[in-house]
Scaffold this motif. Structure first.
Motif, PDB file in Angstrom:
ATOM      1  N   SER A 102       0.845  -1.192   0.000  1.00  0.00           N
ATOM      2  CA  SER A 102       0.000   0.000   0.000  1.00  0.00           C
ATOM      3  C   SER A 102       0.878   1.238   0.000  1.00  0.00           C
ATOM      4  CB  SER A 102      -0.915   0.005   1.235  1.00  0.00           C
ATOM      5  OG  SER A 102      -1.725   1.161   1.239  1.00  0.00           O
ATOM      6  N   ASP A 103       0.526   2.211  -0.836  1.00  0.00           N
ATOM      7  CA  ASP A 103       1.176   3.519  -0.793  1.00  0.00           C
ATOM      8  C   ASP A 103       0.123   4.576  -1.112  1.00  0.00           C
ATOM      9  OD1 ASP A 103       0.879   3.719  -3.596  1.00  0.00           O
ATOM     10  OD2 ASP A 103       2.834   2.793  -3.961  1.00  0.00           O
ATOM     11  N   THR A 104       0.552   5.786  -1.369  1.00  0.00           N
ATOM     12  CA  THR A 104      -0.413   6.875  -1.575  1.00  0.00           C
ATOM     13  C   THR A 104      -1.152   6.765  -2.899  1.00  0.00           C
ATOM     14  OG1 THR A 104       1.358   8.237  -2.501  1.00  0.00           O
ATOM     15  CG2 THR A 104       0.893   8.481  -0.141  1.00  0.00           C
ATOM     16  N   ASN A 105      -0.687   5.904  -3.793  1.00  0.00           N
ATOM     17  CA  ASN A 105      -1.299   5.799  -5.117  1.00  0.00           C
ATOM     18  C   ASN A 105      -2.205   4.580  -5.280  1.00  0.00           C
ATOM     19  OD1 ASN A 105       0.053   8.126  -6.278  1.00  0.00           O
ATOM     20  ND2 ASN A 105       1.929   6.902  -6.164  1.00  0.00           N
ATOM     21  N   LEU A 106      -1.820   3.476  -4.686  1.00  0.00           N
ATOM     22  CA  LEU A 106      -2.602   2.256  -4.884  1.00  0.00           C
ATOM     23  C   LEU A 106      -2.524   1.368  -3.653  1.00  0.00           C
ATOM     24  CD1 LEU A 106      -0.443  -0.285  -5.595  1.00  0.00           C
ATOM     25  CD2 LEU A 106      -0.229   1.043  -7.682  1.00  0.00           C
ATOM     26  N   GLY A 107      -3.455   0.385  -3.638  1.00  0.00           N
ATOM     27  CA  GLY A 107      -3.502  -0.568  -2.536  1.00  0.00           C
ATOM     28  C   GLY A 107      -2.977  -1.922  -2.958  1.00  0.00           C
ATOM     29  N   ALA A 125      -6.061   5.309  -5.578  1.00  0.00           N
ATOM     30  CA  ALA A 125      -6.630   6.458  -4.874  1.00  0.00           C
ATOM     31  C   ALA A 125      -7.577   7.238  -5.785  1.00  0.00           C
ATOM     32  CB  ALA A 125      -5.512   7.368  -4.366  1.00  0.00           C
ATOM     33  N   THR A 126      -8.519   7.925  -5.162  1.00  0.00           N
ATOM     34  CA  THR A 126      -9.602   8.585  -5.897  1.00  0.00           C
ATOM     35  C   THR A 126      -9.093   9.589  -6.920  1.00  0.00           C
ATOM     36  OG1 THR A 126     -11.027   8.330  -3.970  1.00  0.00           O
ATOM     37  CG2 THR A 126     -11.715   9.933  -5.635  1.00  0.00           C
ATOM     38  N   ASP A 127      -8.097  10.371  -6.567  1.00  0.00           N
ATOM     39  CA  ASP A 127      -7.635  11.438  -7.461  1.00  0.00           C
ATOM     40  C   ASP A 127      -6.475  10.994  -8.347  1.00  0.00           C
ATOM     41  OD1 ASP A 127      -5.921  11.141  -5.360  1.00  0.00           O
ATOM     42  OD2 ASP A 127      -5.531  13.291  -5.092  1.00  0.00           O
ATOM     43  N   ARG A 128      -6.222   9.683  -8.438  1.00  0.00           N
ATOM     44  CA  ARG A 128      -5.109   9.192  -9.253  1.00  0.00           C
ATOM     45  C   ARG A 128      -5.589   8.791 -10.647  1.00  0.00           C
ATOM     46  NH1 ARG A 128      -3.465  11.125  -4.862  1.00  0.00           N
ATOM     47  NH2 ARG A 128      -1.535  10.367  -3.909  1.00  0.00           N
ATOM     48  N   ILE A 129      -4.650   8.822 -11.593  1.00  0.00           N
ATOM     49  CA  ILE A 129      -4.917   8.366 -12.950  1.00  0.00           C
ATOM     50  C   ILE A 129      -3.855   7.335 -13.311  1.00  0.00           C
ATOM     51  CG2 ILE A 129      -6.038  10.490 -13.695  1.00  0.00           C
ATOM     52  CD1 ILE A 129      -3.426  11.384 -14.909  1.00  0.00           C
ATOM     53  N   TRP A 130      -4.028   6.675 -14.445  1.00  0.00           N
ATOM     54  CA  TRP A 130      -3.051   5.663 -14.823  1.00  0.00           C
ATOM     55  C   TRP A 130      -2.722   5.786 -16.308  1.00  0.00           C
ATOM     56  CZ3 TRP A 130      -4.973   2.417 -18.554  1.00  0.00           C
ATOM     57  CH2 TRP A 130      -6.364   2.280 -18.622  1.00  0.00           C
ATOM     58  N   ARG A 131      -1.546   5.276 -16.649  1.00  0.00           N
ATOM     59  CA  ARG A 131      -1.126   5.256 -18.046  1.00  0.00           C
ATOM     60  C   ARG A 131      -0.363   3.964 -18.310  1.00  0.00           C
ATOM     61  NH1 ARG A 131       3.848   9.720 -18.058  1.00  0.00           N
ATOM     62  NH2 ARG A 131       5.188   8.611 -16.582  1.00  0.00           N
ATOM     63  N   ASP A 132      -0.511   3.470 -19.522  1.00  0.00           N
ATOM     64  CA  ASP A 132       0.185   2.253 -19.948  1.00  0.00           C
ATOM     65  C   ASP A 132       1.425   2.678 -20.730  1.00  0.00           C
ATOM     66  OD1 ASP A 132       1.044  -0.153 -20.903  1.00  0.00           O
ATOM     67  OD2 ASP A 132      -0.904  -0.798 -21.680  1.00  0.00           O
ATOM     68  N   THR A 142       4.024  -2.423 -18.362  1.00  0.00           N
ATOM     69  CA  THR A 142       4.439  -1.379 -17.425  1.00  0.00           C
ATOM     70  C   THR A 142       3.317  -0.354 -17.294  1.00  0.00           C
ATOM     71  OG1 THR A 142       6.730  -1.661 -18.123  1.00  0.00           O
ATOM     72  CG2 THR A 142       6.197   0.325 -16.861  1.00  0.00           C
ATOM     73  N   LEU A 143       2.869  -0.150 -16.065  1.00  0.00           N
ATOM     74  CA  LEU A 143       1.800   0.807 -15.779  1.00  0.00           C
ATOM     75  C   LEU A 143       2.272   1.801 -14.739  1.00  0.00           C
ATOM     76  CD1 LEU A 143      -1.318  -1.542 -15.383  1.00  0.00           C
ATOM     77  CD2 LEU A 143      -0.645  -0.253 -17.401  1.00  0.00           C
ATOM     78  N   ASP A 144       1.860   3.059 -14.914  1.00  0.00           N
ATOM     79  CA  ASP A 144       2.108   4.098 -13.917  1.00  0.00           C
ATOM     80  C   ASP A 144       0.773   4.553 -13.345  1.00  0.00           C
ATOM     81  OD1 ASP A 144       4.789   3.955 -14.465  1.00  0.00           O
ATOM     82  OD2 ASP A 144       4.801   5.689 -15.815  1.00  0.00           O
ATOM     83  N   ILE A 145       0.714   4.664 -12.017  1.00  0.00           N
ATOM     84  CA  ILE A 145      -0.483   5.177 -11.341  1.00  0.00           C
ATOM     85  C   ILE A 145      -0.047   6.357 -10.493  1.00  0.00           C
ATOM     86  CG2 ILE A 145      -2.279   4.717  -9.637  1.00  0.00           C
ATOM     87  CD1 ILE A 145      -0.786   1.851 -11.549  1.00  0.00           C
ATOM     88  N   GLY A 146      -0.577   7.547 -10.795  1.00  0.00           N
ATOM     89  CA  GLY A 146      -0.147   8.728 -10.056  1.00  0.00           C
ATOM     90  C   GLY A 146      -0.973   9.946 -10.403  1.00  0.00           C
ATOM     91  N   THR A 147      -0.374  11.155 -10.196  1.00  0.00           N
ATOM     92  CA  THR A 147      -1.115  12.404 -10.374  1.00  0.00           C
ATOM     93  C   THR A 147      -0.449  13.388 -11.324  1.00  0.00           C
ATOM     94  OG1 THR A 147       0.034  13.353  -8.466  1.00  0.00           O
ATOM     95  CG2 THR A 147      -2.079  12.279  -8.048  1.00  0.00           C
ATOM     96  N   GLN A 148       0.811  13.207 -11.655  1.00  0.00           N
ATOM     97  CA  GLN A 148       1.559  14.265 -12.320  1.00  0.00           C
ATOM     98  C   GLN A 148       1.858  13.998 -13.783  1.00  0.00           C
ATOM     99  OE1 GLN A 148       2.432  17.230 -10.973  1.00  0.00           O
ATOM    100  NE2 GLN A 148       1.165  16.626  -9.235  1.00  0.00           N
ATOM    101  N   PHE A 149       1.077  13.190 -14.460  1.00  0.00           N
ATOM    102  CA  PHE A 149       1.332  12.974 -15.880  1.00  0.00           C
ATOM    103  C   PHE A 149       0.004  12.942 -16.623  1.00  0.00           C
ATOM    104  CE2 PHE A 149      -0.110   8.685 -15.359  1.00  0.00           C
ATOM    105  CZ  PHE A 149       0.382   8.285 -14.127  1.00  0.00           C
ATOM    106  N   GLY A 150       0.065  13.395 -17.852  1.00  0.00           N
ATOM    107  CA  GLY A 150      -1.122  13.364 -18.697  1.00  0.00           C
ATOM    108  C   GLY A 150      -2.233  14.230 -18.138  1.00  0.00           C
ATOM    109  N   SER A 151      -3.410  14.063 -18.689  1.00  0.00           N
ATOM    110  CA  SER A 151      -4.592  14.777 -18.207  1.00  0.00           C
ATOM    111  C   SER A 151      -5.445  13.812 -17.412  1.00  0.00           C
ATOM    112  CB  SER A 151      -5.398  15.324 -19.389  1.00  0.00           C
ATOM    113  OG  SER A 151      -5.751  14.273 -20.263  1.00  0.00           O
TER     114      SER A 151
END
Length: 713
Positions: A102-107, A125-132, A142-151
Motif C-alpha cells: 500500500s502507498d499513496t497511489n494504490l492498494g 486512490a480517488t484522485d489518481r490516474i493511470w497510463r500504460d 508497465t503501468l504508472d499510477i499517479g497524479t503528475q502525468f497526462g490529463s
C-alpha cells in the motif's frame, strides 16, 4: 432467347447458393479443427509470469509485470476505483505478498485465475490516474499510477449510480438465461408410446409434452416426474424430457442430474435428438465441467455442420472458451460467425458478444457508439430473446452513463415492451435508482403538479426516494397545494402496502386519517388511526393520535368509546397534547353520568381553554357549564357556583347566556330567589341565544307564579 436467359440465370443462382453453402461448411469444419487443436483444448498456457515489481516514485507508482513471451492483456477500470489486468493464456504463481502492499497511489494487488488467464486487481486512490507505458517488443507490461502525468481521466461513471454498477460486470458477462437451441420440438411418436404405456399413461405423457412445448414448464415438470421414479421402459425418455424441462426452468443442477441418469439408461437417444444433446451439453457447461461440455457440443456440431443450427452451437462453444479463459480463440469464433453467417441468428448473437467486450470500458463520454451498436442488433434481429437482450444492454448503458431523466425514460420504455422479461428484476433496481436521482436533481418548489405526476407515475419505484429527507412531506404539501386529498389518500394507501415504504408508515397513516376526516369519511379516518395505534403503540405521536381518535368518536356521539379512549388523560403524570381532549372526555363522562371524573376532566380543560383561541375557546362556556353541573350533581353546589362565577368574570368569554342561566339555577336551588331572578332577567333581556332566552323567560314566569301563589291568602 428469353427462356434460355432465364434458365441461365437460374443455373447461376444455384451455383452461387451451392458455393456459399460449401463456404459455410468449410468455415464450420475449419473452426471445429481449431477447437480440437487449439490451446483451448490442449489447455497449455502460451505465457508464464516471471516477475512483478512495484516501485513508488516521486509522483507515481510503477508496476512492472515481466513475462516469458509477449503478453496479450486487457486493462479494465472497475467500479470502486479499481483496475484489473487480465493476462490471457498465462500461467504463474498467485503471489500473496503483494496483497499487503500500500502507498499513496494504490492498494494491495490481488492475483487470481480465470480459466487459463491470470488476473491482477488492485484499488487506486480517488484522485489518481493511470497510463500504460509498455514498450512493443518487450515481454513486459508497465503501468504508472499517479497524479503528475497526462490529463486526468474523466470519471468512469456518473455519481449516484453505484447501485446500478454493483453487479454490472457479472450481469453483462455471466448472466446467461436458457438458450433456445433452434431445433424444432419433436413430440414422441404415439406408436412408440403405445408400446410403452397404457392409455392413461399415454395421455399424461402427451399432456406433459404439450405443456413443455407451450412453455407451461411447471405443469410439464409435474407430468414427467410421474414416470422417472420407477424403472420402466418409459423412464429414460421421461428423464430426458424432465432434464429439458429443468433446463428451461433454469434448474441446471437438476437438469444435469436427469440427463446423466437418462444417458446411463439410453445413451443412443442423444444421437436421435440434437436438441436434448444441446441442453445436456449446456447444462454441463453451467455446472462447471467446461471440457466435458466442449467435447459433447463439438461432436454435435460435427454432426450438424451442414445444418442451420451449427453456427449457434459454435457461438455457444465460444462462450465456453471465454469461461475457460481462452478469450482470443473465442474472439476468433465470434468474428468468423458474425462475418460469414448473415442469414443466421448466430450472427447477431456473435455480434452481441463482441460488443459486450467493450461494455465495461464505456464511459459517459464514449458510450453512445456502443449503445447505437446494441440498437442496431435490436432493430435488425428477428429473434425475440436477442432483441430483448440487446435493447436491455442499450438501456443499461444509458442508465450508467446517460442523463438521469433520459435514462429513466428509456427504462420505462423497456419495461413497457417487456413487462415480464428476464431482466424485469434488474430493471426494477435501475428504475428505483434513476427515479431517486431525478427527484434529487429537480427543483420541485414551484412544481407541485409536476411532483404529483412524478410520484404517481413511479409510485412503485420510490424506495430510494423514501430515504430522502422530507420526501413524503414534500409530496403531501404538493397535494395540499393542488387541493387533491382523494389522490393523496390513494397514493399513500398504495405506499403503505409496500414493505420498502415502512419507514414512513407512521406519517402516512396519520396523513391518510387527517385527509379522510377532512373529506368527512370518518370510517376511513377511524380505521387508519386505529391501525397507527395497533402498529406503533410506542411511537412519540401515538398519544396525539389517541386524542384525535377520541375527538372523532365524540363527534359521532359515541360517548362510551370516547371515555374508554381518553380516560388515561386523568392518570397522574399524563398531559393532553390537545386541550379540547379534556373537554371531549368530560362531556362524555357527563353524558354517562360519571360526575366526579367529569368535573375533574373539565377542570383540567378550563385553564388550558382560557389560553387558547378558536375551537378550544368556543368550547369554554359549555365546559364551565358542564363542570358546574357535574359538581352540582355530585352534591357540591358551592363548588359549582364558584366555577360559574369564575367563568362570568372572563370579559371576552363568548356564549355567556348558559352560564348566567346556570348561575340563576344554582342561586334558586340555594334559596336566593332575588339573585336568581336577576340572572334570569339578564339572559331574557340581554341574551343572544334564543334557546337560553326562552328558558330564562320560563324560569321568570315560574318565579312569578310561585310568588303570586304565596301572596294569595
Amino acid at each position: 432467347m428469353g427462356a434460355m436467359s432465364r434458365a441461365y440465370d437460374i443455373r447461376r443462382d444455384i451455383r452461387r447458393f451451392l458455393s456459399l453453402h460449401a463456404l459455410s461448411v468449410t468455415l464450420l469444419t475449419a473452426l471445429l479443427s481449431g477447437f480440437m487443436t487449439s490451446p483451448a483444448v490442449a489447455s497449455l498456457p502460451a505465457n508464464s509470469l516471471h516477475r512483478v515489481s512495484l516501485r513508488q516514485k516521486q509522483h507515481f507508482t510503477r508496476i512492472t509485470i515481466a513475462l516469458e513471451n509477449r503478453p496479450h492483456y486487457t486493462l479494465s477500470r472497475l467500479p470502486g476505483n479499481r483496475l484489473r489486468i487480465r493476462l490471457a493464456d498465462t500461467d504463474g504463481p498467485l503471489l500473496k505478498k503483494f496483497r499487503r502492499y500500500s502507498d499513496t497511489n494504490l492498494g494491495g494487488v490481488v492475483f487470481s485465475r480465470s480459466g487459463d488467464s491470470l488476473v491482477l486487481t488492485f484499488p487506486f486512490a480517488t484522485d489518481r490516474i493511470w497510463r500504460d507505458v509498455s514498450v512493443d517488443g518487450v515481454n513486459a507490461i508497465t503501468l504508472d499510477i499517479g497524479t503528475q502525468f497526462g490529463s486526468p481521466l474523466p470519471p468512469a461513471q456518473r455519481s449516484g449510480r453505484d447501485r446500478i454498477w454493483s453487479g454490472v460486470e457479472k450481469l453483462v458477462r455471466d448472466f446467461d438465461p436458457p438458450l433456445k437451441s433452434e431445433f424444432p420440438f419433436v413430440p414422441t411418436d404415439q406408436i412408440l408410446l403405445k408400446n410403452l404405456l397404457d392409455r392413461d399413461g399415454q395421455e399424461v405423457f402427451l399432456a406433459a409434452e404439450a405443456a413443455l412445448y407451450k412453455g407451461n414448464l411447471s405443469e410439464a415438470e409435474e407430468g414427467f416426474a410421474q414416470f422417472t421414479s420407477r424403472k420402466t421402459a418409459i423412464q429414460p425418455l421421461a428423464l430426458y424430457r424432465l432434464g429439458e424441462t429443468h433446463y428451461k426452468l433454469q434448474k441446471y443442477s437438476q437438469a444435469l442430474s436427469s440427463f446423466r441418469e437418462a444417458e446411463k439408461l439410453w445413451p443412443a437417444f442423444l444421437n436421435l435428438n440434437p436438441a436434448v444433446t444441446f441442453y445436456y451439453g449446456d447444462s454441463i457447461a453451467r455446472g462447471g465441467d467446461l471440457s466435458a461440455a466442449r467435447s459433447l457440443l463439438s461432436g454435435l456440431i460435427a454432426r450438424l455442420a451442414e445444418k442451420k443450427f451449427a453456427p449457434v452451437l459454435l457461438v455457444r462453444m465460444a462462450d465456453i472458451l471465454v469461461r475457460q479463459g481462452h478469450e482470443q480463440e473465442a474472439l476468433g469464433v465470434y468474428r468468423t460467425v458474425s462475418e460469414n453467417f448473415r442469414d443466421n441468428k448466430a450472427t447477431w448473437i456473435a455480434m452481441l458478444r463482441l460488443k459486450d467486450r467493450d461494455f465495461l470500458q464505456a464511459t459517459p463520454w464514449n458510450y453512445l457508439s456502443l449503445g447505437n451498436a446494441y440498437l442496431d442488433i435490436y432493430r435488425q434481429s428477428n429473434d425475440i430473446d436477442l432483441r430483448e437482450e440487446s435493447l436491455f444492454k442499450y438501456v443499461l448503458l444509458e442508465s450508467l452513463h446517460g442523463e438521469a431523466s433520459d435514462a429513466l425514460r428509456q427504462v420505462v420504455m423497456f419495461q413497457r415492451k417487456y413487462p415480464r422479461g428476464v431482466y424485469a428484476a434488474v430493471c426494477r433496481t435501475i428504475r428505483e435508482v434513476l427515479v431517486a436521482q431525478v427527484y434529487r436533481e429537480t427543483e420541485w418548489a414551484r412544481k407541485s403538479s409536476g411532483l404529483i405526476l412524478f410520484a404517481e407515475e413511479h409510485q412503485d419505484y420510490l424506495a430510494e426516494c423514501m430515504e430522502q429527507p422530507e420526501f413524503l412531506q414534500k409530496i403531501v404539501r404538493a397535494y395540499e397545494t393542488a387541493g387533491r386529498p382523494i389522490e393523496l389518500i390513494r397514493l399513500l394507501s398504495f405506499l403503505l402496502e409496500r414493505q420498502w415504504a415502512s419507514a414512513g408508515a407512521p406519517f402516512m397513516y396519520e396523513t391518510v386519517a387527517e385527509n379522510a376526516e377532512l373529506l368527512g369519511d370518518t370510517v376511513m379516518a377511524e380505521k387508519y388511526m386505529r391501525m397507527f395505534l395497533q402498529k406503533f403503540a410506542s411511537h412519540p405521536r401515538a398519544r396525539l393520535i389517541l386524542e384525535r381518535l377520541g375527538g372523532l368518536l365524540y363527534s359521532e356521539g359515541r360517548h362510551q368509546e370516547t371515555r374508554d379512549t381518553l380516560l388515561w388523560l386523568l392518570n397522574r403524570g399524563e398531559k393532553a397534547r390537545m386541550a379540547e381532549s379534556y373537554y371531549y372526555l368530560g362531556r362524555s363522562l357527563w353524558a354517562l353520568r360519571q360526575f366526579a371524573p367529569a368535573y375533574r376532566s373539565m377542570e383540567l380543560y378550563l385553564p388550558r381553554g382560557v389560553d387558547h383561541t378558536g375551537k378550544a375557546a368556543r368550547l369554554l362556556p359549555d365546559a364551565y357549564y358542564v363542570a358546574a353541573s357535574a359538581r352540582e350533581s355530585a352534591g357540591d353546589r358551592k363548588g359549582a357556583l364558584r366555577l360559574i362565577e369564575a367563568g362570568l368574570k372572563k370579559p371576552d368569554l363568548e356564549g355567556r347566556d348558559e352560564l348566567l342561566y346556570k348561575a340563576g339555577e344554582l342561586h334558586l336551588h340555594a334559596g336566593r330567589t332575588q339573585r336568581a331572578q336577576t340572572y334570569f332577567e339578564q339572559v331574557a333581556t340581554k341574551g343572544s341565544d334564543p334557546d337560553w332566552q326562552n328558558l330564562a323567560r320560563h324560569a321568570l314566569q315560574t318565579l312569578e307564579t310561585n310568588a303570586g301563589s304565596k301572596a294569595t291568602p
